[in-house]
Design a protein around this motif. Structure first.
Motif, PDB file in Angstrom:
ATOM      1  N   GLY A 181     -14.812  -1.725  -0.620  1.00 10.32           N
ATOM      2  CA  GLY A 181     -15.294  -2.150  -1.934  1.00 10.32           C
ATOM      3  C   GLY A 181     -14.464  -1.673  -3.107  1.00 10.32           C
ATOM      4  O   GLY A 181     -14.818  -1.946  -4.271  1.00 10.32           O
ATOM      5  N   ARG A 182     -13.360  -0.975  -2.840  1.00 12.80           N
ATOM      6  CA  ARG A 182     -12.537  -0.460  -3.938  1.00 12.80           C
ATOM      7  C   ARG A 182     -11.765  -1.591  -4.625  1.00 12.80           C
ATOM      8  O   ARG A 182     -11.514  -2.649  -4.044  1.00 12.80           O
ATOM      9  CB  ARG A 182     -11.549   0.591  -3.402  1.00 12.80           C
ATOM     10  CG  ARG A 182     -12.215   1.817  -2.787  1.00 12.80           C
ATOM     11  CD  ARG A 182     -12.988   2.625  -3.829  1.00 12.80           C
ATOM     12  NE  ARG A 182     -13.751   3.713  -3.261  1.00 12.80           N
ATOM     13  CZ  ARG A 182     -13.616   4.990  -3.615  1.00 12.80           C
ATOM     14  NH1 ARG A 182     -12.721   5.320  -4.534  1.00 12.80           N
ATOM     15  NH2 ARG A 182     -14.380   5.916  -3.070  1.00 12.80           N
ATOM     16  N   ASP A 183     -11.384  -1.334  -5.873  1.00  8.83           N
ATOM     17  CA  ASP A 183     -10.604  -2.334  -6.601  1.00  8.83           C
ATOM     18  C   ASP A 183      -9.231  -2.488  -5.956  1.00  8.83           C
ATOM     19  O   ASP A 183      -8.770  -1.609  -5.226  1.00  8.83           O
ATOM     20  CB  ASP A 183     -10.462  -1.942  -8.080  1.00  8.83           C
ATOM     21  CG  ASP A 183      -9.677  -0.654  -8.269  1.00  8.83           C
ATOM     22  OD1 ASP A 183      -9.968   0.338  -7.570  1.00  8.83           O
ATOM     23  OD2 ASP A 183      -8.767  -0.633  -9.105  1.00  8.83           O
ATOM     24  N   LYS A 184      -8.593  -3.614  -6.239  1.00  5.75           N
ATOM     25  CA  LYS A 184      -7.347  -3.957  -5.557  1.00  5.75           C
ATOM     26  C   LYS A 184      -6.311  -4.465  -6.557  1.00  5.75           C
ATOM     27  O   LYS A 184      -6.648  -4.902  -7.655  1.00  5.75           O
ATOM     28  CB  LYS A 184      -7.612  -5.009  -4.476  1.00  5.75           C
ATOM     29  CG  LYS A 184      -8.575  -4.512  -3.388  1.00  5.75           C
ATOM     30  CD  LYS A 184      -9.001  -5.607  -2.451  1.00  5.75           C
ATOM     31  CE  LYS A 184      -9.867  -5.049  -1.323  1.00  5.75           C
ATOM     32  NZ  LYS A 184     -11.167  -4.538  -1.802  1.00  5.75           N
ATOM     33  N   GLU A 185      -5.049  -4.390  -6.140  1.00  2.44           N
ATOM     34  CA  GLU A 185      -3.947  -4.920  -6.946  1.00  2.44           C
ATOM     35  C   GLU A 185      -3.094  -5.830  -6.073  1.00  2.44           C
ATOM     36  O   GLU A 185      -2.855  -5.532  -4.900  1.00  2.44           O
ATOM     37  CB  GLU A 185      -3.084  -3.783  -7.498  1.00  2.44           C
ATOM     38  CG  GLU A 185      -1.916  -4.281  -8.351  1.00  2.44           C
ATOM     39  CD  GLU A 185      -0.971  -3.157  -8.733  1.00  2.44           C
ATOM     40  OE1 GLU A 185      -0.900  -2.856  -9.935  1.00  2.44           O
ATOM     41  OE2 GLU A 185      -0.321  -2.585  -7.839  1.00  2.44           O
ATOM     42  N   TYR A 186      -2.661  -6.943  -6.659  1.00  2.00           N
ATOM     43  CA  TYR A 186      -1.832  -7.915  -5.955  1.00  2.00           C
ATOM     44  C   TYR A 186      -0.674  -8.347  -6.847  1.00  2.00           C
ATOM     45  O   TYR A 186      -0.787  -8.357  -8.076  1.00  2.00           O
ATOM     46  CB  TYR A 186      -2.632  -9.181  -5.611  1.00  2.00           C
ATOM     47  CG  TYR A 186      -3.814  -8.982  -4.712  1.00  2.00           C
ATOM     48  CD1 TYR A 186      -3.708  -9.165  -3.333  1.00  2.00           C
ATOM     49  CD2 TYR A 186      -5.071  -8.641  -5.227  1.00  2.00           C
ATOM     50  CE1 TYR A 186      -4.808  -9.007  -2.502  1.00  2.00           C
ATOM     51  CE2 TYR A 186      -6.172  -8.477  -4.400  1.00  2.00           C
ATOM     52  CZ  TYR A 186      -6.036  -8.656  -3.040  1.00  2.00           C
ATOM     53  OH  TYR A 186      -7.116  -8.502  -2.221  1.00  2.00           O
ATOM     54  N   THR A 233      -0.786  -4.811  -3.073  1.00  2.00           N
ATOM     55  CA  THR A 233      -0.003  -3.602  -3.325  1.00  2.00           C
ATOM     56  C   THR A 233      -0.848  -2.331  -3.425  1.00  2.00           C
ATOM     57  O   THR A 233      -0.300  -1.228  -3.339  1.00  2.00           O
ATOM     58  CB  THR A 233       0.808  -3.761  -4.613  1.00  2.00           C
ATOM     59  OG1 THR A 233      -0.066  -4.174  -5.678  1.00  2.00           O
ATOM     60  CG2 THR A 233       1.895  -4.817  -4.439  1.00  2.00           C
ATOM     61  N   ARG A 234      -2.168  -2.491  -3.581  1.00  2.00           N
ATOM     62  CA  ARG A 234      -3.007  -1.295  -3.715  1.00  2.00           C
ATOM     63  C   ARG A 234      -4.445  -1.620  -3.350  1.00  2.00           C
ATOM     64  O   ARG A 234      -4.937  -2.717  -3.621  1.00  2.00           O
ATOM     65  CB  ARG A 234      -2.965  -0.763  -5.154  1.00  2.00           C
ATOM     66  CG  ARG A 234      -3.780   0.508  -5.387  1.00  2.00           C
ATOM     67  CD  ARG A 234      -3.648   1.006  -6.831  1.00  2.00           C
ATOM     68  NE  ARG A 234      -4.113   0.035  -7.797  1.00  2.00           N
ATOM     69  CZ  ARG A 234      -5.397  -0.191  -8.098  1.00  2.00           C
ATOM     70  NH1 ARG A 234      -6.351   0.477  -7.470  1.00  2.00           N
ATOM     71  NH2 ARG A 234      -5.733  -1.091  -9.002  1.00  2.00           N
ATOM     72  N   ILE A 235      -5.115  -0.661  -2.706  1.00  2.00           N
ATOM     73  CA  ILE A 235      -6.565  -0.673  -2.508  1.00  2.00           C
ATOM     74  C   ILE A 235      -7.073   0.684  -2.953  1.00  2.00           C
ATOM     75  O   ILE A 235      -6.745   1.707  -2.338  1.00  2.00           O
ATOM     76  CB  ILE A 235      -6.964  -0.910  -1.045  1.00  2.00           C
ATOM     77  CG1 ILE A 235      -6.428  -2.244  -0.514  1.00  2.00           C
ATOM     78  CG2 ILE A 235      -8.491  -0.871  -0.894  1.00  2.00           C
ATOM     79  CD1 ILE A 235      -6.698  -2.472   0.962  1.00  2.00           C
ATOM     80  N   GLY A 236      -7.844   0.717  -4.035  1.00  2.00           N
ATOM     81  CA  GLY A 236      -8.324   1.995  -4.547  1.00  2.00           C
ATOM     82  C   GLY A 236      -7.165   2.936  -4.800  1.00  2.00           C
ATOM     83  O   GLY A 236      -6.193   2.577  -5.467  1.00  2.00           O
ATOM     84  N   PRO A 237      -7.187   4.153  -4.234  1.00  2.00           N
ATOM     85  CA  PRO A 237      -6.103   5.117  -4.477  1.00  2.00           C
ATOM     86  C   PRO A 237      -4.909   4.952  -3.551  1.00  2.00           C
ATOM     87  O   PRO A 237      -3.928   5.683  -3.669  1.00  2.00           O
ATOM     88  CB  PRO A 237      -6.791   6.464  -4.212  1.00  2.00           C
ATOM     89  CG  PRO A 237      -7.805   6.146  -3.152  1.00  2.00           C
ATOM     90  CD  PRO A 237      -8.296   4.754  -3.471  1.00  2.00           C
ATOM     91  N   PHE A 238      -4.961   3.991  -2.625  1.00  2.00           N
ATOM     92  CA  PHE A 238      -3.925   3.857  -1.603  1.00  2.00           C
ATOM     93  C   PHE A 238      -2.927   2.759  -1.979  1.00  2.00           C
ATOM     94  O   PHE A 238      -3.318   1.648  -2.337  1.00  2.00           O
ATOM     95  CB  PHE A 238      -4.550   3.549  -0.247  1.00  2.00           C
ATOM     96  CG  PHE A 238      -5.554   4.564   0.199  1.00  2.00           C
ATOM     97  CD1 PHE A 238      -5.167   5.859   0.524  1.00  2.00           C
ATOM     98  CD2 PHE A 238      -6.901   4.234   0.285  1.00  2.00           C
ATOM     99  CE1 PHE A 238      -6.093   6.801   0.925  1.00  2.00           C
ATOM    100  CE2 PHE A 238      -7.837   5.174   0.685  1.00  2.00           C
ATOM    101  CZ  PHE A 238      -7.434   6.460   1.003  1.00  2.00           C
ATOM    102  N   SER A 239      -1.632   3.085  -1.868  1.00  2.00           N
ATOM    103  CA  SER A 239      -0.563   2.177  -2.284  1.00  2.00           C
ATOM    104  C   SER A 239       0.253   1.703  -1.095  1.00  2.00           C
ATOM    105  O   SER A 239       0.459   2.437  -0.114  1.00  2.00           O
ATOM    106  CB  SER A 239       0.368   2.880  -3.274  1.00  2.00           C
ATOM    107  OG  SER A 239       1.503   2.085  -3.549  1.00  2.00           O
TER     108      SER A 239
END
Length: 306
Positions: free
Chosen positions: A68-73, A208-214
């Motif tokens: 459920g963490r925020d994400k980056e694309y 490129t990212r899920i929560g704190p993970f890159s």
């Protein structure tokens, strides 16, 4: 060392290659890890690349708190043609004319992005995994059924235009998106094309990212080595939650499922990761009515140290 202690346990950050399903990645990881207890947090379409987080062994239980963490694309949107799947893998409609796409300039694109940013109501793509009367939307769509999905609230924290290229009659946009879980980047491509009156679909997508993970910390499937590449459950928990380190007696009490006083615990309504002094994850807890209560225990021998 017991068999239980020897089991792989932790999270894996995988840079998924194209043309692989998330299930493909899980299947290959099961072979590498020598266990069937492998799951993933958040599916990526076969076309997409980038960060896929896997849980191995007892740490699969942490995936509930990752998905459920925020994400980056980062993605490429093609303006000038729509698709039945809102991406390049679907049936493509007739393209717009060069005269129609010639009207699209950077200011127009940026203006059209504004209503698609922030807290919005988004209609998911018809080939999404959302269930309609117990059946996946994509299965109904592929069976030739008309699929109508209700709009859902999502948050698009950032929808940034990085580059714009013309390849007549198309206009390709390189974008970056930060969004809440459940946001469909394909739907953003579709809606942007609709707003500009020429249609649009996604031609590439990379998470490129899920929560704190890159993804910069991820390994490829070819590079993957288990257990060497495992992020321990303790390190994963420290990245995801506020943490507290307990002395021996309090750690033992909590490990046995007993309630303890919240002395030294952070003031938060979030789950808290409780660690031993030597870096074991005891489990996840919450503080309620002045008492620490266990949400999830990691039994001795499966905790995972740093």
């Amino acid at each position: 060392m017991t068999a239980q202690q020897a089991q792989p346990n932790g999270l894996l950050l995988i840079d998924k290659p194209p043309a692989h399903t998330s299930h493909d990645v899980v299947a290959r990881t099961r072979k590498r890890a020598g266990t069937r207890k492998v799951g993933h947090a958040g599916t990526l379409d076969p076309m997409a690349t980038g960060l896929l987080i896997l849980g191995v062994g007892p740490s699969t239980r942490l995936l509930t708190y990752v998905v459920g963490r925020d994400k980056e694309y980062v993605a490429t949107i093609r303006l000038g043609q729509s698709s039945t799947t809102d991406d390049a893998e679907g049936e493509l409609a007739s393209p717009a004319t060069e005269a129609e796409t010639a009207e699209i300039d950077e200011p127009a694109v940026r203006r059209a992005m504004v209503p698609l940013t922030g807290d919005i109501a988004q209609i998911p793509s018809t080939v999404s995994a959302i269930k309609v009367d117990g059946k996946r939307a994509y299965a109904r769509a592929r069976a030739g059924e008309d699929v109508e999905l209700a709009a859902r609230p999502v948050t698009v924290a950032a929808f940034d235009l990085h580059a714009m290229r013309r390849s007549a009659p198309f206009v390709d946009l390189d974008v970056r998106v930060e969004c809440s879980s459940g946001t469909y980047i394909r739907a953003l491509a579709r809606d942007l094309g609709t707003a500009l009156g020429v249609g649009g679909h996604l031609t590439s997508l990379r998470r490129t990212r899920i929560g704190p993970f890159s993804v910069t910390d991820a390994v490829t499937l070819d590079e993957l080595a288990v257990p060497d590449d495992l992020l321990t459950s303790a390190d994963a928990a420290e990245s995801l939650f506020p943490c507290v380190t307990l002395d021996g007696s309090r750690a033992r009490a909590l490990g046995y499922g007993q309630r303890i006083a919240p002395d030294g615990f952070p003031d938060t309504t979030e789950p808290i990761a409780a660690l031993t002094e030597d870096g074991h994850l005891i489990g996840l807890v919450e503080v309620r009515k002045g008492v620490v209560r266990s949400l999830m225990n990691f039994p001795q021998g499966t905790q995972g140290t740093r």
